[in-house]
Design an enzyme around this catalytic site. Sequence first.
Site, short mmCIF file in Angstrom:
data_model
loop_
_atom_site.label_atom_id
_atom_site.label_comp_id
_atom_site.label_asym_id
_atom_site.label_seq_id
_atom_site.Cartn_x
_atom_site.Cartn_y
_atom_site.Cartn_z
N GLY A 140 0.82 -1.21 0.00
CA GLY A 140 0.00 0.00 0.00
C GLY A 140 0.85 1.26 0.00
O GLY A 140 2.02 1.23 0.39
N ASN A 141 0.26 2.35 -0.47
CA ASN A 141 0.96 3.63 -0.44
C ASN A 141 -0.04 4.77 -0.50
O ASN A 141 -1.17 4.60 -0.98
CB ASN A 141 2.01 3.74 -1.56
CG ASN A 141 1.68 2.88 -2.75
OD1 ASN A 141 0.84 3.26 -3.55
ND2 ASN A 141 2.28 1.71 -2.84
N THR A 187 9.25 3.71 0.69
CA THR A 187 9.20 2.29 0.34
C THR A 187 9.59 1.44 1.54
O THR A 187 10.26 1.92 2.47
CB THR A 187 10.14 2.01 -0.87
OG1 THR A 187 9.89 0.68 -1.33
CG2 THR A 187 11.60 2.15 -0.50
N SER A 190 7.90 2.72 -4.42
CA SER A 190 8.15 2.38 -5.83
C SER A 190 6.86 2.44 -6.65
O SER A 190 6.90 2.45 -7.87
CB SER A 190 8.75 0.97 -5.92
OG SER A 190 7.85 0.05 -5.35
N GLU A 191 5.71 2.48 -5.98
CA GLU A 191 4.44 2.54 -6.72
C GLU A 191 3.95 3.97 -6.90
O GLU A 191 2.79 4.20 -7.23
CB GLU A 191 3.38 1.68 -6.03
CG GLU A 191 3.74 0.21 -6.13
CD GLU A 191 2.54 -0.70 -6.12
OE1 GLU A 191 1.99 -0.94 -7.20
OE2 GLU A 191 2.16 -1.17 -5.05
N HIS A 200 -4.70 -3.04 -0.71
CA HIS A 200 -5.11 -4.37 -1.15
C HIS A 200 -6.18 -4.94 -0.22
O HIS A 200 -5.98 -5.99 0.40
CB HIS A 200 -3.89 -5.31 -1.15
CG HIS A 200 -2.65 -4.74 -1.77
ND1 HIS A 200 -1.40 -4.91 -1.23
CD2 HIS A 200 -2.48 -4.00 -2.88
CE1 HIS A 200 -0.50 -4.29 -1.98
NE2 HIS A 200 -1.13 -3.72 -2.99
N HIS A 247 -4.39 -7.45 -8.25
CA HIS A 247 -3.51 -6.61 -7.44
C HIS A 247 -4.25 -5.99 -6.24
O HIS A 247 -4.01 -6.37 -5.10
CB HIS A 247 -2.89 -5.54 -8.34
CG HIS A 247 -1.86 -4.70 -7.66
ND1 HIS A 247 -0.91 -4.00 -8.34
CD2 HIS A 247 -1.65 -4.43 -6.35
CE1 HIS A 247 -0.14 -3.35 -7.49
NE2 HIS A 247 -0.58 -3.59 -6.28
ZN LIG Z 1 0.05 -2.72 -4.51
#
Ligand SMILES: [Zn+2]
Length: 365
Positions: A118-119, A134, A164-165, A186, A247
Site C-alpha cells: 500500500g501507499n 518504500t 516504488s508505486e 489491497h 492486485h
Molecule cells: Zn500494490
Amino acid sequence: MSEKNKSKDLSSRKVLAMRDVQEAAASGAGRIRIAENCVVTPSARDFVQQRGIVLEVATGSAASAAAPAAGTPAPAPAAVAPANARLFSTPEAEAVKKEICAVGRKLWMRQFVDGNGGNISYRIGPNEVLCTPTLVSKYDLTPEILCLVDLEGNQIAGVRPRTSELLLHLEIYKAVPEAKAVVHCHPPHATAYAITGKIPPNLIVPEFEVFVGKVAISPYETPGTKAFAETVLPYVKEHNTVLLSNHGIVCWADTVTHAEWYAEVLETYCWTLMLAAQLDAPISYISEQHGADLLAIKKKLGLPDARFDASRMKECQLSDVEANGSIALSPNPCEGRTGNSADADMEALIKQVTDAVMESIGTGK
Ligand SMILES: [Zn+2]
C-alpha cells in the site's frame, strides 16, 4: 586521471536524486558538476558524503572557483535549496504528514495492507507530492520518514526513498487536476473482485452509489512500472475508485482521509455482496428512479461517475446488472420496493447519505 578526479557533468539537472549519484558512482566518477540552483535530495547528499564524492557547482565563477577539493564534503544543499524543497516542512505539509500517518494506520488496522504493501500520497504543490516511503508498514509511518517528490518521481526531500508505486499516483495527478490525494491498498474482498475480473453490480447500497458508484477495472501490469501506472488512465477521470486486476485498488479524492473512505466503502460493499451471496434469497435492487436520485446527489457533490454521461449509457440502465451480474444471484429490481413505506425508507437513506456527505465536506480539511 585518477578515479577521484573523474568528473560527471550533470549541470543540466534541476534535481540531483539518489539514482543520479548512484549512476555517477557506478561510472567511477569522484566529482559531479551540478547547476548552481540544483536541488540535491537528502538521500543523494548522504550518499555522496559517504562515498567522498565532490559536488562542484558549475555556474557562477565564484562558486566554480570555490569548488571544494576532492574528498571534502559536498556543498550544503541549503545554499541551493529552491522553494519546492521548503514545501516539505510548511505547516500545511506537517498537517498532511500527520494525516497520511493516521490513514496508514487505518489501512493496516482494517487489514487493507500487509507487509510493506500500500501507499499514500498528497499533491501539496503544482509539481510537488508528499508520499510514503518504500519498505515501511503503513502501521509504522511517522511524519519524519515521509518523502517529497516532483511529478516525474524525483525525490526532493525526505530521508527514506519514496514508494516504488508512486508512478501510479503521479499518472492520476497528471490526468485529474481535481485529484489531491491518492490511496492504493489491497483490501481482501475488493481484491477478490479484482482477481476474478468481476465488477460489483450497482443499485444495491446508497452509500456505495454516492461515494464510489460504478467501478472500473484496469488490466494487469507489473506493479511499480510505468506500464502499470498507465493502466488506470482510461478510467480515472470518471471513477474515483478503480480495481487493479490481480492486485488491489486505487482511490483518489480531495483529501487523504476521503480517499481512504472510498477504499472502506468499496471494501465493505464487496464484503456485503459476498455475504449476501451466501444467503438463500435474492438481492433487492434499488429502483432506477431512486438510483437517479442518488446520481443527482453525487453530481451535486462534484464526485465523478461514468453514468453522468448519458451517451455512454443506455436509458434506464444505471445498474447494468446483466453485464455485471457478478454475484451469481438473479437481480430483483424495482418490484416490491416501490410502495410507500419502501419510498419513505429510501428517502430517509438518501437524507442520511446526503447529511453524511455534507458533513464530510464541511469538516474535511
Ligand atoms: Zn500494490
